[in-house]
Design an enzyme around this catalytic site. Structure first.
Site, PDB file in Angstrom:
ATOM      1  N   LEU A 131       0.837  -1.201   0.000  1.00 13.51           N
ATOM      2  CA  LEU A 131       0.000   0.000   0.000  1.00 13.51           C
ATOM      3  C   LEU A 131       0.867   1.244   0.000  1.00 13.51           C
ATOM      4  O   LEU A 131       0.922   1.998  -0.970  1.00 13.51           O
ATOM      5  CB  LEU A 131      -0.942  -0.022   1.217  1.00 13.51           C
ATOM      6  CG  LEU A 131      -1.682   1.284   1.532  1.00 13.51           C
ATOM      7  CD1 LEU A 131      -2.592   1.683   0.378  1.00 13.51           C
ATOM      8  CD2 LEU A 131      -2.456   1.168   2.833  1.00 13.51           C
ATOM      9  N   ASP A 132       1.509   1.500   1.104  1.00 11.35           N
ATOM     10  CA  ASP A 132       2.405   2.647   1.229  1.00 11.35           C
ATOM     11  C   ASP A 132       3.545   2.229   2.150  1.00 11.35           C
ATOM     12  O   ASP A 132       3.386   2.292   3.368  1.00 11.35           O
ATOM     13  CB  ASP A 132       1.653   3.845   1.794  1.00 11.35           C
ATOM     14  CG  ASP A 132       2.468   5.129   1.750  1.00 11.35           C
ATOM     15  OD1 ASP A 132       3.323   5.230   0.858  1.00 11.35           O
ATOM     16  OD2 ASP A 132       2.264   6.001   2.602  1.00 11.35           O
ATOM     17  N   PRO A 133       4.650   1.715   1.589  1.00 11.43           N
ATOM     18  CA  PRO A 133       5.072   1.868   0.197  1.00 11.43           C
ATOM     19  C   PRO A 133       4.347   0.908  -0.753  1.00 11.43           C
ATOM     20  O   PRO A 133       3.915  -0.154  -0.352  1.00 11.43           O
ATOM     21  CB  PRO A 133       6.552   1.524   0.252  1.00 11.43           C
ATOM     22  CG  PRO A 133       6.653   0.535   1.381  1.00 11.43           C
ATOM     23  CD  PRO A 133       5.654   0.988   2.399  1.00 11.43           C
TER      24      PRO A 133
END
Length: 463
Positions: A131-133
């Site tokens: 997702l994030d990263p």
């Protein structure tokens, strides 16, 4: 009928049994990949594999080098979805066996040290692909936000939270992963660029700098705080002109104040205490809290007095205003820290608290989670006019399917594995920072899975 790549059915070794494993496993199965799911507990691996075509389960200890090498050597790619501290062990095994690796974690210093060996082995080690990263980075390559001008500021916040209707507790939070991991992350020093200056916030002060965040979605009452070291991302995102570069975390309002009190009380301590050792007759919470605080007694009155001596409540200096203190004390009471309820002793204040939080703040059947990710670009155009643009992902979990966090981490990982197996990427230590990696990933996530970030021009939105 299984699909093949290059004439032979490809094989993957998937390490882990966490919540993101199933979407990755399912994606690979649908694409005809034979997957061996490996974790310490065979039963956990078998549960994940149940009903999934081409999936098999084994028990494996990644710290057993010989056993790990034997399994890695049977695969075309190893997928490491275990805690990040174990990734170097997997990568070293892959180097020995000349097998590609995919992880969803950041490139840690321990992984970076292996870059020469990775290159010499001629393998791919793809990281930061969740997702994030992951989605967050790939979206940055969607378009040229400069349009001939320059990006003067970049701010990115991400939060994995309960959906609003499932958030009714004093922290507005529930655990889909380790409570210990979440609390320990609050102790990390944050660094970022603000108006051309480097700002550093120590872990103990992190909750003190949390502030309301207006995302442009008024239904969400967010607060935001910086997360770890944002300074390298000015170079990684290729925005050297940006005066402000900040990446951070979103929580619901009320979270920082209660967490800051818990920190000041000493509950993030990892020092073993005799009275917290496992026992057949564990003490009640109020006695454990009294010892952690060094209070004169375990009465609630004395516990509150001891807390007040360690923690400065925001409104205690305002005449006739005790709302904030009352709210925080009520939150501690809800957790059970003043109660007769026996603790679940785990040696340290941190781990003992986590045992209780994981019970009281677990997702219940039918509850949804929420992922909210937003990038904000401050742009100065060639004509001197300024514009603020946002790129936003909002995903809510499916009570009958995947959580939003599992979906937005596990599916990008599965897509990246297919890119690796398809020979679409160059060799070496990789992460989604280049168009060659980002564009195919983003196109598949948007086109086939409906995972996308909405682009908007906004006005009058506060930082």
């Amino acid at each position: 009928m299984q699909k093949s790549m290059g004439g032979d059915t490809k094989k993957a070794l998937l390490l882990g049994a966490g919540f993101v494993v199933k979407p990755t496993l399912t994606h690979l199965s649908k694409n005809g990949i034979e997957v061996t799911v490996a974790c310490r507990t065979l039963e956990s691996a078998q549960k994940l594999c149940a009903g999934v075509k081409g999936a098999s389960a084994i028990s494996l200890d990644v710290e057993d080098e010989k056993a790990l090498d034997a399994e890695v050597g049977k695969a075309d790619v190893a997928i490491s979805l275990i805690p990040y501290t174990y990734h170097p062990l997997v990568i070293k095994s892959a180097i020995r066996k000349k097998i590609d690796v995919v992880t969803t974690s950041y490139i840690s210093p321990a992984i970076a040290e292996l870059e020469k060996d990775i290159n010499d082995a001629g393998i791919i080690v793809m990281n930061e692909i969740g997702l994030d990263p992951g989605i967050g980075k790939s979206s940055l390559r969607r378009k040229d936000y400069r349009r001939g001008g320059k990006i003067t500021g970049f701010i990115s916040y991400c939060g994995g939270l309960p959906a609003p209707e499932a958030s009714a507790n004093p922290l507005g939070y529930k655990f889909s992963w380790s409570a210990r991991g979440m609390l320990l992350a609050l102790g990390n020093t944050a660094r970022f660029y603000q108006d051309g200056k480097t700002v550093e916030v120590s872990g103990p002060e992190l909750m003190s700098v949390a502030k309301p965040y207006d995302s442009g979605y008024p239904a969400y009452n967010f607060v935001a705080y910086p997360n770890r070291d944002s300074t390298p991302f000015r170079e990684k995102y290729r925005i050297p002109e940006a005066k402000t570069v900040l990446r951070g975390t979103l929580r619901y309002a009320g979270f920082p104040e209660l967490i800051r009190c818990i920190v000041d009380m000493g509950f993030l301590s990892q020092d073993p205490q005799d009275f917290l050792n496992p026992s057949r007759n564990p003490p009640p919470w109020k006695e454990a809290t009294a010892k952690i605080l060094n209070a004169t007694s375990s009465s609630e009155q004395d516990l509150v007095w001891a807390i007040s001596s360690k923690h400065s409540f925001a409104d205690t200096d305002k005449k006739d205003r005790t709302g904030e203190k009352d709210r925080i004390i009520a939150g501690l009471r809800w957790i059970g820290l003043f109660s007769e309820e026996p603790i679940t002793p785990r040696s340290t204040p941190l781990d003992t608290l986590c045992a209780t939080l994981e019970k009281k703040m677990a997702y219940e059947e039918g509850e949804r989670d929420l992922v909210f990710l937003q990038h904000r670009f401050e742009i100065e155009h060639k004509d001197g006019k300024c514009e603020t643009r946002t790129s936003t992902l909002v995903e809510q979990g499916d009570p009958k399917g995947y959580s939003s966090m599992a979906r937005t981490v596990g599916i990008p990982c599965g897509v990246a594995v297919m890119q690796v197996l398809g020979g679409k990427l160059g060799k070496g230590l990789l992460a989604p920072y280049t168009p060659e990696i980002c564009n195919p990933l983003r196109e598949e996530l948007e086109g086939k899975h409906g995972i996308y970030m909405k682009e908007e021009t906004v006005k009058g939105v506060r930082q």
